[in-house]
Design an enzyme around this catalytic site. Structure first.
Site: not given
Ligand code: COS
Length: 400
Positions: A138, A170, A352-353, A376, A379
């Site tokens: 992050s 973070w 309660g309290g 991670e 929600s």
């Molecule tokens: N394992 C292997 N490959 C993965 C994967 C996984 N779990 N998830 C995605 N990929 C790959 C996909 O296959 C895709 O590859 P191709 O482009 O070759 O097809 C690529 O990565 C992109 O995947 P996707 O299109 O699903 O990514 P998005 O941009 O849609 O993902 C979200 C967006 C929001 C889902 C993602 O950025 C996410 O999970 N964000 C939250 C992160 C988080 O948890 N942050 C908290 C801080 S960590 S403490």
């Protein structure tokens, strides 16, 4: 602490049941003296986590974070073992759960994607608790939106090394870890496809890990500043541009374990609620005799079992079916953390309290559970992941 009934479910082997007993025994006897005044101030919290990591390591309990070849327990890192460990530790102490979890999160990217030399250098110390790990994804403007990561890694012009510039925040174990898994933009492509992962030692020149963040349930948390931070070429994890995949594959495993920690917190809240309902008398009879109390307990117990089913379904699927579990682990984390929040809130209500008096167990659980719905994968991000998956399945384009 009685053994949870769900260990009789077909998701588990005798090895898992034995592990659950080992973690429960640690939580009951070795852990309480280590906790001390761990929440008194941040110095105490950092010291407490160091103590817990060393003790978990000495007891052999961190071995489940690492494959056997590198000092660990099983042929590969087993999701059910990690979930059992987190559930059991979180039931006793959020700080102990945190100390354990970070050893896994800070090393699994190396287990999954590291070279042989990287594994040999990092993993044995994680397994015996002499090395503390961390995971730095992050940034101030990139938490849920990983593709917005702005920290850069550029070739430094000296051999095949890199230079890191930017800010990570973070970051659990910032200022305490011996090394960090750092995700940075290497620019092979825009967005998600232009990220890479690096193993950065705590003493790397140009890394400042001194800034701490004080949160409601204190744990070692802070900000990392990279200013021309030099990283050797052999510290790149996987291939350039593979950073997003490394982060997501790691989170696929760890999101189920966050659900497991939520489950442990919910179980503890339930125990506290039942004890209070039996002891506390109102209107001349025990709180437990009121149907309203029983309805609350019924909702709590059902939410706990449903969470356990989702958490261990995800872990079992990863271990046994060995498919990608993005959907299952997202459901497990979403449901278990959201319902644990409600279970803890109900426990506070029954107390309660006293439930909001600093120092009561339910007050601590109330503070501890909140962050689990954020880190991670919030929600809301998990809802996006599950919803997108459902639409892909409906259109017959789900990933292999
Ligand atoms: N394992 C292997 N490959 C993965 C994967 C996984 N779990 N998830 C995605 N990929 C790959 C996909 O296959 C895709 O590859 P191709 O482009 O070759 O097809 C690529 O990565 C992109 O995947 P996707 O299109 O699903 O990514 P998005 O941009 O849609 O993902 C979200 C967006 C929001 C889902 C993602 O950025 C996410 O999970 N964000 C939250 C992160 C988080 O948890 N942050 C908290 C801080 S960590 S403490």
């Amino acid at each position: 602490m009685p053994g949870p009934d769900h260990l009789g479910w077909p998701f588990f082997t005798d090895r898992h049941r034995a592990q659950a007993r080992e973690f429960a025994s640690f939580a009951a006897s070795a852990l309480p003296p280590l906790l001390g005044a761990g929440e008194e101030n941040l110095d105490a919290t950092y010291a407490c986590v160091s103590r817990i990591v060393r003790a978990l390591g000495s007891a052999g309990l961190l071995r489940v974070c690492v494959p056997a070849t590198y000092g660990g327990a099983g042929d590969c890192v087993d999701a059910r073992s990690l979930c059992i460990a987190r559930e059991t530790l979180a039931r006793a102490s959020g700080l102990a759960d945190f100390a354990f979890a970070m050893q896994g999160l800070g090393s699994v990217p190396v287990t999954l994607f590291g070279s042989e030399a990287q594994k040999r250098a990092l993993l044995p110390g994680i397994a015996d608790g002499t090395r503390i790990g961390a995971f730095a994804l992050s940034e101030p403007d990139a938490g849920s939106d990983v593709g917005a990561i702005a920290t850069t890694a550029t070739r430094d012009g000296h051999g095949n090394g890199w230079r890191l510039d930017g800010v990570k925040t973070w970051i659990s174990n910032a200022g305490l870890a011996d090394s960090y898994i750092v995700f940075a933009r290497t620019g092979e492509a825009p967005g998600n496809r232009g990220l890479s992962a690096f193993i950065v030692d705590a003493d790397a020149p140009g890394l400042d890990a001194s800034e701490r963040i004080d949160v409601i349930a204190p744990h070692p948390l802070g900000t990392l500043r990279f200013t021309g931070c030099r990283v050797a070429g052999d510290r790149l994890l996987g291939a350039p541009g593979e950073g997003f995949k490394i982060a997501m594959a790691t989170l696929d495993l760890f999101r189920s374990t966050v659900g497991a920690a939520a489950l442990g917190i919910a179980r503890r809240a339930f125990d506290e609620a039942v004890a209070r309902a039996r002891e506390r008398h109102v209107f001349g009879k025990a709180l437990a005799t009121f149907q309203l109390t029983q309805a609350k307990l019924a909702d709590m117990a059902t939410a706990i079992d449903a969470s356990a089913l989702l958490v261990y379904r995800a872990a079992w699927t990863r271990d046994v079916v060995a498919t990608r579990v993005t959907r299952e682990s997202s459901m497990a984390k979403l449901y278990a953390t959201e319902s644990a929040q409600r279970v803890v809130d109900s426990a506070v209500q029954l107390w309660g309290g006293l439930g909001v008096v600093r120092g009561t167990t339910v007050e601590r659980l109330y503070r501890e559970v909140r962050a689990l719905r954020i880190y991670e994968g919030t929600s809301e991000v998990l809802q996006l992941v599950i919803g997108a998956d459902a639409l892909r399945r409906a259109s017959g384009t789900e990933p292999a």
